[in-house]
Design a protein around this motif. Structure first.
Motif, PDB file in Angstrom:
ATOM      1  N   LEU A 143       0.685  -1.260   0.042  1.00  0.00           N
ATOM      2  CA  LEU A 143      -0.085   0.045   0.007  1.00  0.00           C
ATOM      3  C   LEU A 143       0.850   1.327  -0.093  1.00  0.00           C
ATOM      4  O   LEU A 143       0.600   2.345  -0.686  1.00  0.00           O
ATOM      5  CB  LEU A 143      -0.996  -0.175   1.113  1.00  0.00           C
ATOM      6  N   LYS A 144       1.841   1.264   0.764  1.00  0.00           N
ATOM      7  CA  LYS A 144       2.789   2.643   0.916  1.00  0.00           C
ATOM      8  C   LYS A 144       3.289   2.721  -0.396  1.00  0.00           C
ATOM      9  O   LYS A 144       3.625   3.789  -1.067  1.00  0.00           O
ATOM     10  CB  LYS A 144       3.861   2.192   2.224  1.00  0.00           C
ATOM     11  N   GLU A 145       3.822   1.513  -1.081  1.00  0.00           N
ATOM     12  CA  GLU A 145       4.675   1.719  -2.378  1.00  0.00           C
ATOM     13  C   GLU A 145       3.479   2.277  -3.366  1.00  0.00           C
ATOM     14  O   GLU A 145       3.824   3.205  -4.224  1.00  0.00           O
ATOM     15  CB  GLU A 145       5.182   0.574  -3.042  1.00  0.00           C
ATOM     16  N   ARG A 146       2.344   1.725  -3.667  1.00  0.00           N
ATOM     17  CA  ARG A 146       1.453   1.926  -4.281  1.00  0.00           C
ATOM     18  C   ARG A 146       1.000   3.558  -4.300  1.00  0.00           C
ATOM     19  O   ARG A 146       0.643   4.053  -5.181  1.00  0.00           O
ATOM     20  CB  ARG A 146       0.092   1.038  -4.182  1.00  0.00           C
ATOM     21  N   PRO A 159       8.948   6.202  -1.910  1.00  0.00           N
ATOM     22  CA  PRO A 159      10.028   6.166  -2.675  1.00  0.00           C
ATOM     23  C   PRO A 159      10.610   4.610  -2.751  1.00  0.00           C
ATOM     24  O   PRO A 159      10.389   3.795  -1.712  1.00  0.00           O
ATOM     25  CB  PRO A 159      11.111   7.087  -2.236  1.00  0.00           C
ATOM     26  N   LEU A 160      10.982   4.033  -3.961  1.00  0.00           N
ATOM     27  CA  LEU A 160      11.179   2.641  -3.871  1.00  0.00           C
ATOM     28  C   LEU A 160      12.436   2.235  -2.909  1.00  0.00           C
ATOM     29  O   LEU A 160      11.942   0.969  -2.483  1.00  0.00           O
ATOM     30  CB  LEU A 160      11.958   2.293  -5.490  1.00  0.00           C
ATOM     31  N   PRO A 161      13.463   2.933  -2.693  1.00  0.00           N
ATOM     32  CA  PRO A 161      14.325   2.235  -1.610  1.00  0.00           C
ATOM     33  C   PRO A 161      13.652   1.993  -0.301  1.00  0.00           C
ATOM     34  O   PRO A 161      13.983   1.078   0.312  1.00  0.00           O
ATOM     35  CB  PRO A 161      15.381   3.593  -1.631  1.00  0.00           C
ATOM     36  N   LEU A 162      12.618   3.085   0.241  1.00  0.00           N
ATOM     37  CA  LEU A 162      12.017   2.706   1.382  1.00  0.00           C
ATOM     38  C   LEU A 162      11.161   1.681   1.214  1.00  0.00           C
ATOM     39  O   LEU A 162      10.698   1.149   2.242  1.00  0.00           O
ATOM     40  CB  LEU A 162      11.198   4.041   1.850  1.00  0.00           C
ATOM     41  N   ALA A 163      10.446   1.563  -0.093  1.00  0.00           N
ATOM     42  CA  ALA A 163       9.281   0.344  -0.200  1.00  0.00           C
ATOM     43  C   ALA A 163      10.227  -0.872  -0.186  1.00  0.00           C
ATOM     44  O   ALA A 163       9.797  -1.874   0.701  1.00  0.00           O
ATOM     45  CB  ALA A 163       8.890   0.654  -1.535  1.00  0.00           C
ATOM     46  N   LYS A 164      11.264  -1.076  -0.579  1.00  0.00           N
ATOM     47  CA  LYS A 164      12.196  -2.281  -0.840  1.00  0.00           C
ATOM     48  C   LYS A 164      12.803  -2.536   0.867  1.00  0.00           C
ATOM     49  O   LYS A 164      12.572  -3.692   0.964  1.00  0.00           O
ATOM     50  CB  LYS A 164      13.522  -1.986  -1.696  1.00  0.00           C
ATOM     51  N   ASP A 165      12.810  -1.346   1.557  1.00  0.00           N
ATOM     52  CA  ASP A 165      13.446  -1.790   2.940  1.00  0.00           C
ATOM     53  C   ASP A 165      12.186  -2.188   3.607  1.00  0.00           C
ATOM     54  O   ASP A 165      12.468  -3.225   4.440  1.00  0.00           O
ATOM     55  CB  ASP A 165      13.884  -0.620   3.658  1.00  0.00           C
ATOM     56  N   CYS A 166      10.999  -1.899   3.417  1.00  0.00           N
ATOM     57  CA  CYS A 166       9.823  -2.182   4.178  1.00  0.00           C
ATOM     58  C   CYS A 166       9.596  -3.899   3.777  1.00  0.00           C
ATOM     59  O   CYS A 166       9.422  -4.765   4.767  1.00  0.00           O
ATOM     60  CB  CYS A 166       8.469  -1.593   3.520  1.00  0.00           C
ATOM     61  N   LEU A 170      11.296 -10.848  -3.438  1.00  0.00           N
ATOM     62  CA  LEU A 170      11.306 -10.595  -4.792  1.00  0.00           C
ATOM     63  C   LEU A 170      11.179  -9.104  -4.841  1.00  0.00           C
ATOM     64  O   LEU A 170      11.648  -8.358  -5.594  1.00  0.00           O
ATOM     65  CB  LEU A 170      10.506 -11.443  -5.769  1.00  0.00           C
ATOM     66  N   MET A 171      10.029  -8.416  -3.907  1.00  0.00           N
ATOM     67  CA  MET A 171       9.724  -7.204  -3.945  1.00  0.00           C
ATOM     68  C   MET A 171      10.873  -6.404  -3.450  1.00  0.00           C
ATOM     69  O   MET A 171      11.069  -5.352  -4.009  1.00  0.00           O
ATOM     70  CB  MET A 171       8.574  -6.887  -3.062  1.00  0.00           C
ATOM     71  N   ALA A 172      11.568  -6.924  -2.598  1.00  0.00           N
ATOM     72  CA  ALA A 172      12.764  -6.275  -1.909  1.00  0.00           C
ATOM     73  C   ALA A 172      14.015  -6.259  -2.813  1.00  0.00           C
ATOM     74  O   ALA A 172      14.918  -5.733  -2.551  1.00  0.00           O
ATOM     75  CB  ALA A 172      12.893  -6.821  -0.463  1.00  0.00           C
ATOM     76  N   GLU A 173      13.906  -7.134  -3.581  1.00  0.00           N
ATOM     77  CA  GLU A 173      15.085  -7.500  -4.628  1.00  0.00           C
ATOM     78  C   GLU A 173      16.226  -7.986  -3.868  1.00  0.00           C
ATOM     79  O   GLU A 173      17.396  -7.469  -3.912  1.00  0.00           O
ATOM     80  CB  GLU A 173      15.469  -6.343  -5.574  1.00  0.00           C
ATOM     81  N   GLY A 174      15.932  -8.702  -2.526  1.00  0.00           N
ATOM     82  CA  GLY A 174      16.782  -9.252  -1.905  1.00  0.00           C
ATOM     83  C   GLY A 174      17.797 -10.193  -2.546  1.00  0.00           C
ATOM     84  O   GLY A 174      17.567 -10.803  -3.402  1.00  0.00           O
ATOM     85  N   PRO A 175      19.071 -10.268  -1.696  1.00  0.00           N
ATOM     86  CA  PRO A 175      20.175 -11.128  -2.296  1.00  0.00           C
ATOM     87  C   PRO A 175      19.775 -12.550  -2.455  1.00  0.00           C
ATOM     88  O   PRO A 175      20.423 -13.334  -3.254  1.00  0.00           O
ATOM     89  CB  PRO A 175      21.418 -10.834  -1.345  1.00  0.00           C
ATOM     90  N   ARG A 176      18.862 -13.021  -1.598  1.00  0.00           N
ATOM     91  CA  ARG A 176      18.489 -14.707  -1.679  1.00  0.00           C
ATOM     92  C   ARG A 176      17.086 -14.632  -2.376  1.00  0.00           C
ATOM     93  O   ARG A 176      16.442 -15.753  -2.158  1.00  0.00           O
ATOM     94  CB  ARG A 176      18.431 -14.989  -0.147  1.00  0.00           C
ATOM     95  N   ALA A 177      16.494 -13.789  -2.818  1.00  0.00           N
ATOM     96  CA  ALA A 177      15.118 -13.653  -3.489  1.00  0.00           C
ATOM     97  C   ALA A 177      15.024 -14.861  -4.484  1.00  0.00           C
ATOM     98  O   ALA A 177      14.070 -15.629  -4.421  1.00  0.00           O
ATOM     99  CB  ALA A 177      14.629 -12.550  -3.850  1.00  0.00           C
ATOM    100  N   HIS A 178      15.834 -14.920  -5.579  1.00  0.00           N
ATOM    101  CA  HIS A 178      15.733 -15.927  -6.575  1.00  0.00           C
ATOM    102  C   HIS A 178      15.964 -17.578  -5.936  1.00  0.00           C
ATOM    103  O   HIS A 178      15.585 -18.387  -6.536  1.00  0.00           O
ATOM    104  CB  HIS A 178      16.603 -15.530  -7.594  1.00  0.00           C
ATOM    105  N   GLU A 179      16.782 -17.560  -5.124  1.00  0.00           N
ATOM    106  CA  GLU A 179      17.225 -18.803  -4.496  1.00  0.00           C
ATOM    107  C   GLU A 179      15.529 -19.164  -3.754  1.00  0.00           C
ATOM    108  O   GLU A 179      15.465 -20.327  -3.816  1.00  0.00           O
ATOM    109  CB  GLU A 179      18.365 -18.717  -3.345  1.00  0.00           C
ATOM    110  N   ARG A 180      15.287 -18.412  -2.935  1.00  0.00           N
ATOM    111  CA  ARG A 180      13.879 -18.649  -2.421  1.00  0.00           C
ATOM    112  C   ARG A 180      12.784 -19.033  -3.263  1.00  0.00           C
ATOM    113  O   ARG A 180      11.967 -19.714  -3.008  1.00  0.00           O
ATOM    114  CB  ARG A 180      13.388 -17.542  -1.355  1.00  0.00           C
ATOM    115  N   GLN A 181      12.811 -18.242  -4.463  1.00  0.00           N
ATOM    116  CA  GLN A 181      11.921 -18.299  -5.315  1.00  0.00           C
ATOM    117  C   GLN A 181      12.000 -19.877  -5.875  1.00  0.00           C
ATOM    118  O   GLN A 181      10.859 -20.742  -6.029  1.00  0.00           O
ATOM    119  CB  GLN A 181      12.054 -17.536  -6.564  1.00  0.00           C
TER     120      GLN A 181
END
Length: 107
Positions: free
Chosen positions: A21-24, A28-35, A62-73
């Motif tokens: 909701l906050k991102e939508r 700002p994208l950096p704050l959304a990714k941190d959330c 994946l939304m955070a574009e975290g370092p392990r996102a694709h591994e978790r996916q």
């Protein structure tokens, strides 16, 4: 969402939805990714295996574009599931696009 979180402050689902909701609404994208990363950290801290088996945790990463996102996916997609559940998982997660997902959930 703030009211819902005040009633259930440890709800990762509510925290995830709040991030979206906050991102939508223009955060700002950096704050959304941190959330989103905070949601992932909360779930992974409690139990990494639980995070890897939770679609919301995988999507939040994946939304955070975290370092392990694709591994978790990939781990999540490899988990046993019924044919219908597997189809949903692949529909949502194959070729995941964060902007498309956000606008699909919150048009």
């Amino acid at each position: 969402m703030d009211a819902a979180l005040s009633l259930a402050p440890h709800s990762s689902e509510y925290r995830f939805l709040r991030c979206m909701l906050k991102e939508r609404l223009g955060e700002p994208l950096p704050l959304a990714k941190d959330c989103y990363a905070q949601v992932v950290n909360q779930l992974a801290h409690e139990d990494e295996a639980k995070c890897e088996a939770d679609m919301n945790c995988v999507i939040a990463d994946l939304m955070a574009e975290g370092p392990r996102a694709h591994e978790r996916q990939q781990k999540f997609l490899a988990l046993p599931a019924s044919p219908a559940e597997s189809e949903v998982r692949h529909y949502v997660l194959d070729k995941f696009d964060r902007d498309k997902y956000l606008k699909t959930i919150l048009p």
